[in-house]
Design an enzyme around this catalytic site. Structure first.
Site, mmCIF file in Angstrom:
data_model
loop_
_atom_site.group_PDB
_atom_site.id
_atom_site.type_symbol
_atom_site.label_atom_id
_atom_site.label_comp_id
_atom_site.label_asym_id
_atom_site.label_seq_id
_atom_site.Cartn_x
_atom_site.Cartn_y
_atom_site.Cartn_z
ATOM 1 N N GLY A 165 0.863 -1.183 0.000
ATOM 2 C CA GLY A 165 0.000 0.000 0.000
ATOM 3 C C GLY A 165 0.891 1.221 0.000
ATOM 4 O O GLY A 165 1.889 1.275 -0.719
ATOM 5 N N SER A 182 6.004 -5.317 -0.849
ATOM 6 C CA SER A 182 5.992 -3.931 -1.305
ATOM 7 C C SER A 182 6.242 -2.963 -0.137
ATOM 8 O O SER A 182 7.331 -2.981 0.426
ATOM 9 C CB SER A 182 4.672 -3.660 -2.028
ATOM 10 N N ALA A 183 5.267 -2.183 0.302
ATOM 11 C CA ALA A 183 5.473 -1.281 1.441
ATOM 12 C C ALA A 183 5.933 -2.068 2.674
ATOM 13 O O ALA A 183 6.775 -1.601 3.447
ATOM 14 C CB ALA A 183 4.189 -0.514 1.751
ATOM 15 N N HIS A 226 8.911 -3.351 -6.745
ATOM 16 C CA HIS A 226 8.319 -3.085 -8.077
ATOM 17 C C HIS A 226 9.361 -2.429 -8.985
ATOM 18 O O HIS A 226 9.023 -1.536 -9.770
ATOM 19 C CB HIS A 226 7.097 -2.152 -7.971
ATOM 20 N N GLU A 229 9.245 -7.387 -9.741
ATOM 21 C CA GLU A 229 8.042 -8.123 -9.345
ATOM 22 C C GLU A 229 8.233 -9.615 -9.598
ATOM 23 O O GLU A 229 8.572 -10.011 -10.718
ATOM 24 C CB GLU A 229 6.830 -7.598 -10.109
#
Lengths: 234, 234
Positions: free
Chosen positions: B90, B122-123, B159, B194
């Site tokens: 997020g 990710s985050a 990413h 990714e």
């Protein structure tokens, strides 16, 4: 009378630095023979001197001399007596940190609101908004605040990019990021595509350039605003 | 013994949430029947409850129950007694702000460094680095600090995207942004594409997944590190 330009980008693909903005530069700085350049955003880590030389080369085509803000012993005084400003693009976090740490953010805003002509590109446009919180840049330094000049009652997203059709990349689109901003903030956001700029003269705010802009209001679906439209009262 | 996964993304194009990570999940959380989910990054502004339900659905496939950290009256105590953690993706600014404001960043780091299994996407992977300063996210909120858990002595760029051949977009490439980071900081940065993840077991750090990672060291040319390589001692 307020007179400024907030442009999405300094350079269009295949063109020279500030080339597409030359007519706008001549209009904005009519009668001005020297401006102060704010080099703090340092794209690619370019030095303040080299960045100022690059700006000077482009402004020479409009017959305007350029002095780097970093060369003044008293930058606040230099801002107060300047005949015009240009803030180049680069990293917005770096630019905002430097302006706050030198206590120049408000001084610059006051000069522009009092009528000294200002042009910003990319990071230099981001600081014309209420906050820098819709920048695309990487947080390479920690600024003491995200607040910026508030020349307009909006935030900008320069280099606005539409979702790429058929992309298999799973990172957030620009639109998703701006929608996430609006889960936490209410300031309208102008998605300004490359080649577009906001032109302010007095209380008139107009979208200029060939493209439409994408307007994001908190709690509403984004929409397209055609070039030539007023940006007042979104 | 330290045991954690820092993954570039939760979801591959055309796949379900955490689908490609299911084998890694079974390995990481072997013998664990319940984990604590950190929902604070809120992609698309999803609620903490809805985000936790989404994670619970994916972890049910591995026979693991999920409780949201936001549901505990004493989240620090919940972290100290947890059998495992997962932090979803997020907005990294939102995630980091919340963890600092609730004084949970160090508590979580200590639990992971003491051996409680952790997975981030990710985050949730960004916070495994030294700082969040190589995130791609928009600064939609102002965190009290950019410091993160420091599970590894590097920063991550999840990413990670290679420059797009033939692109006419003039915004900075990911590589340019990371090079700008290195004009101001010395921490090595791992550009994690990714489908790639970092797997840590004890003092071993390994690049997993099908792709190579791009390694950025301050003052050096970036290079490719093949999957399966050790990430220790970059």
């Amino acid at each position: 009378m307020k007179h400024f330009i907030l442009a999405s980008t300094s350079t269009l693909y295949g063109e020279g630095y500030l080339e597409y903005l030359q007519p706008a530069i001549k209009q904005l700085y009519a009668g001005v023979d020297e401006i102060v350049f704010v080099p703090y955003a340092r794209p690619n880590g370019i030095s303040h001197d080299d960045y100022t030389a690059k700006a000077a080369e482009a402004f020479a085509k409009a017959g305007i001399r350029v002095r780097g803000l970093h060369t003044f012993a008293d930058p606040a005084a230099a801002i107060k007596s300047a005949k015009g400003f240009f803030t180049g693009g680069g990293n917005t976090f770096l630019l905002v940190k430097q302006l706050h740490e030198l206590s120049l953010m408000k001084v610059l805003a006051e000069a522009v609101l009092n009528g000294t002509p200002y042009m910003g590109c990319s990071a230099g446009s981001n600081i014309g908004g209420v906050t820098m919180q819709t920048t695309n840049d990487m947080p390479i330094v920690y600024p003491p605040s995200f607040n910026t000049m508030g020349l307009i009652p909006y935030n900008l997203n320069p280099h606005y990019l539409d979702p790429i059709a058929g992309s298999q990349h799973m990172g957030e689109t620009r639109e998703t990021r701006i929608r996430e901003f609006h889960t936490q903030n209410n300031t309208p956001v102008i998605g300004l595509r490359e080649g577009s700029w906001i032109y302010a003269k007095g209380e008139q705010l107009t979208l200029e350039g060939k493209l439409s802009a994408r307007i994001f209001l908190a709690g509403a679906e984004p929409y397209e605003l055609p070039t030539g439209s007023s940006l007042s009262g979104l």
